[in-house]
Scaffold this active site. Structure first.
Site, mmCIF file in Angstrom:
data_model
loop_
_atom_site.group_PDB
_atom_site.id
_atom_site.type_symbol
_atom_site.label_atom_id
_atom_site.label_comp_id
_atom_site.label_asym_id
_atom_site.label_seq_id
_atom_site.Cartn_x
_atom_site.Cartn_y
_atom_site.Cartn_z
ATOM 1 N N ASP A 1 0.821 -0.845 0.107
ATOM 2 C CA ASP A 1 0.031 0.228 0.070
ATOM 3 C C ASP A 1 0.962 1.370 0.425
ATOM 4 O O ASP A 1 0.041 1.914 -0.488
ATOM 5 C CB ASP A 1 -0.729 -0.149 1.490
ATOM 6 C CG ASP A 1 -0.053 -0.085 2.306
ATOM 7 O OD1 ASP A 1 0.503 0.986 3.062
ATOM 8 O OD2 ASP A 1 -0.036 -1.202 3.406
ATOM 9 N N ASP B 1 5.468 -6.398 7.056
ATOM 10 C CA ASP B 1 3.668 -6.382 6.845
ATOM 11 C C ASP B 1 3.680 -7.164 5.618
ATOM 12 O O ASP B 1 2.807 -6.840 5.042
ATOM 13 C CB ASP B 1 3.721 -4.709 6.782
ATOM 14 C CG ASP B 1 2.722 -3.875 6.239
ATOM 15 O OD1 ASP B 1 1.809 -4.375 7.384
ATOM 16 O OD2 ASP B 1 2.119 -3.315 5.582
ATOM 17 N N GLU C 1 -11.506 -2.265 16.093
ATOM 18 C CA GLU C 1 -10.426 -2.714 17.078
ATOM 19 C C GLU C 1 -9.091 -2.440 17.784
ATOM 20 O O GLU C 1 -8.659 -1.852 16.810
ATOM 21 C CB GLU C 1 -10.309 -4.138 16.922
ATOM 22 C CG GLU C 1 -9.635 -4.950 15.573
ATOM 23 C CD GLU C 1 -9.781 -6.341 15.640
ATOM 24 O OE1 GLU C 1 -11.010 -7.623 16.316
ATOM 25 O OE2 GLU C 1 -10.298 -6.773 14.012
#
Length: 356
Positions: free
Chosen positions: A194, A269, A346
């Site tokens: 990303d 990641d 969350e």
């Protein structure tokens, strides 16, 4: 659209409440079909001329559920009135025996844009998603980028919410929460397609960032539709202080180990800690252990390893991961940090490890 209503009551005889409820269905011109439950309460379906379907279930232990299915362009006010009338009648029939009664918002099925995605700990979340801005199937995964009015564009890989443009908190946490100085340092990023980690670290003028991402399609989608996250760093595979390698990181890590190459920081990641609590039987745990071991082996003696964990609610899986940290060929110490990632809805755990 599916609307749900339920009531929790003390054990009840369906014969004492069903006839009164039937009158309400008949007023709405809904024709019933009673189904045999072999003595396990009462079950009936009701069908209307306009395609409405209602399922009435009275469980012998006391739960009454009413599910109403209809088309999206149906009269919602009329449907709400129907559920309200049924709830009111139940309260009257059962006097003070109703422990709880609850009407849930409608679920929309078959919509052009899927708004429902699960959290890591199994809760279903409805996002304010209104558009699919990118979707492709690579050799490795399904890639979607969805637009959310609240979170911006969201990267979703194989049905798993990865990162939204709102999620700077994630990027900051997995790079050390602003406590590290990357200036002049050698950095290895595993995954990160990303571009969020890369874009943040480039600002600190490191010596060189090597980012290894297996799927060019992720990069291609994000450089077009996640620019609030990646900026312009994904526009080229090589910049003044970074290079992006499109390949599998495992052979590359093994090559770095053989060459004795080390990095000041390794940022993993690739994936969250697996939810499975059977690491001996889960291939994802095997992959995680391999990446972890190779990453620590290419880490400079005074370097640091960063990675995400998983939801703070997955305590058993997190404990298993910490056990893996204690079994590495090179002993390490570690700490963890809990961060609220906006689009995840969350609390999320992040780990930092370093050689003893």
């Amino acid at each position: 659209r599916t609307l749900h209503s339920s009531a929790c009551v003390f054990p009840v005889d369906s014969a004492s409440i069903v006839p009164a409820l039937l009158s309400i269905f008949h007023e709405q011109e809904l024709a019933e079909t009673i189904h045999d439950t072999n003595g396990h309460g009462y079950l009936a379906t009701f069908v209307g001329k306009n395609g409405r379907l209602v399922i009435l279930r009275v469980h012998s232990h006391g739960l009454v559920t009413i599910d109403l299915q209809c088309y999206e362009d149906d009269n919602t006010a009329q449907l709400d009135n129907l559920l309200n009338a049924l709830e009111k009648k139940l309260k009257v029939l059962l006097n003070d025996n109703v422990a709880r009664i609850k009407k849930l918002p409608a679920l929309v099925r078959g919509a052009k844009v899927d708004r429902y995605w699960p959290t890591a700990d199994g809760r279903l979340v409805e996002y304010d998603v209104d558009e699919v801005v990118y979707e492709e199937d690579s050799a490795y995964q399904n890639i979607k980028i969805l637009h959310s009015q609240q979170y911006g564009n969201i990267l979703v890989l194989d049905g798993d919410v990865n990162l939204a443009e709102s999620d700077l908190a994630y990027t900051q946490a997995i790079t050390g929460s602003g406590k590290e100085n990357y200036a002049g340092k050698e950095v290895l990023i595993l995954g990160g397609g990303d571009g969020g980690i890369l874009a943040e670290l480039v600002k600190q003028k490191p010596k060189m960032i090597t980012m290894v991402e297996i799927s060019f399609m992720v990069i291609d989608g994000c450089k077009m539709h996640m620019r609030k996250t990646c900026g312009n760093t994904l526009d080229t595979l090589r910049g003044d202080c970074y290079q992006i390698l499109i390949e599998d990181c495992v052979p590359l890590l093994k090559k770095y180990v053989q060459e004795g190459r080390t990095f000041d920081y390794v940022i993993n990641d690739l994936t969250a800690i697996p939810i499975s609590t059977a690491p001996e039987e889960d291939s994802m745990w095997e992959f995680l252990r391999l990446i972890l071991d190779l990453s620590i082996r290419v880490l400079h003696p005074k370097g640091k390893y960063f990675t995400q964990g998983n939801s703070v609610n997955l305590t058993e899986a997190l404990s298993l991961y910490e056990e893996q940290l204690e079994k590495l060929s090179c002993p390490v110490e570690f700490r963890k940090e809990v961060v609220c990632v906006p689009s995840y809805l969350e609390q999320w755990v992040f780990y930092t490890a370093w050689k003893k």
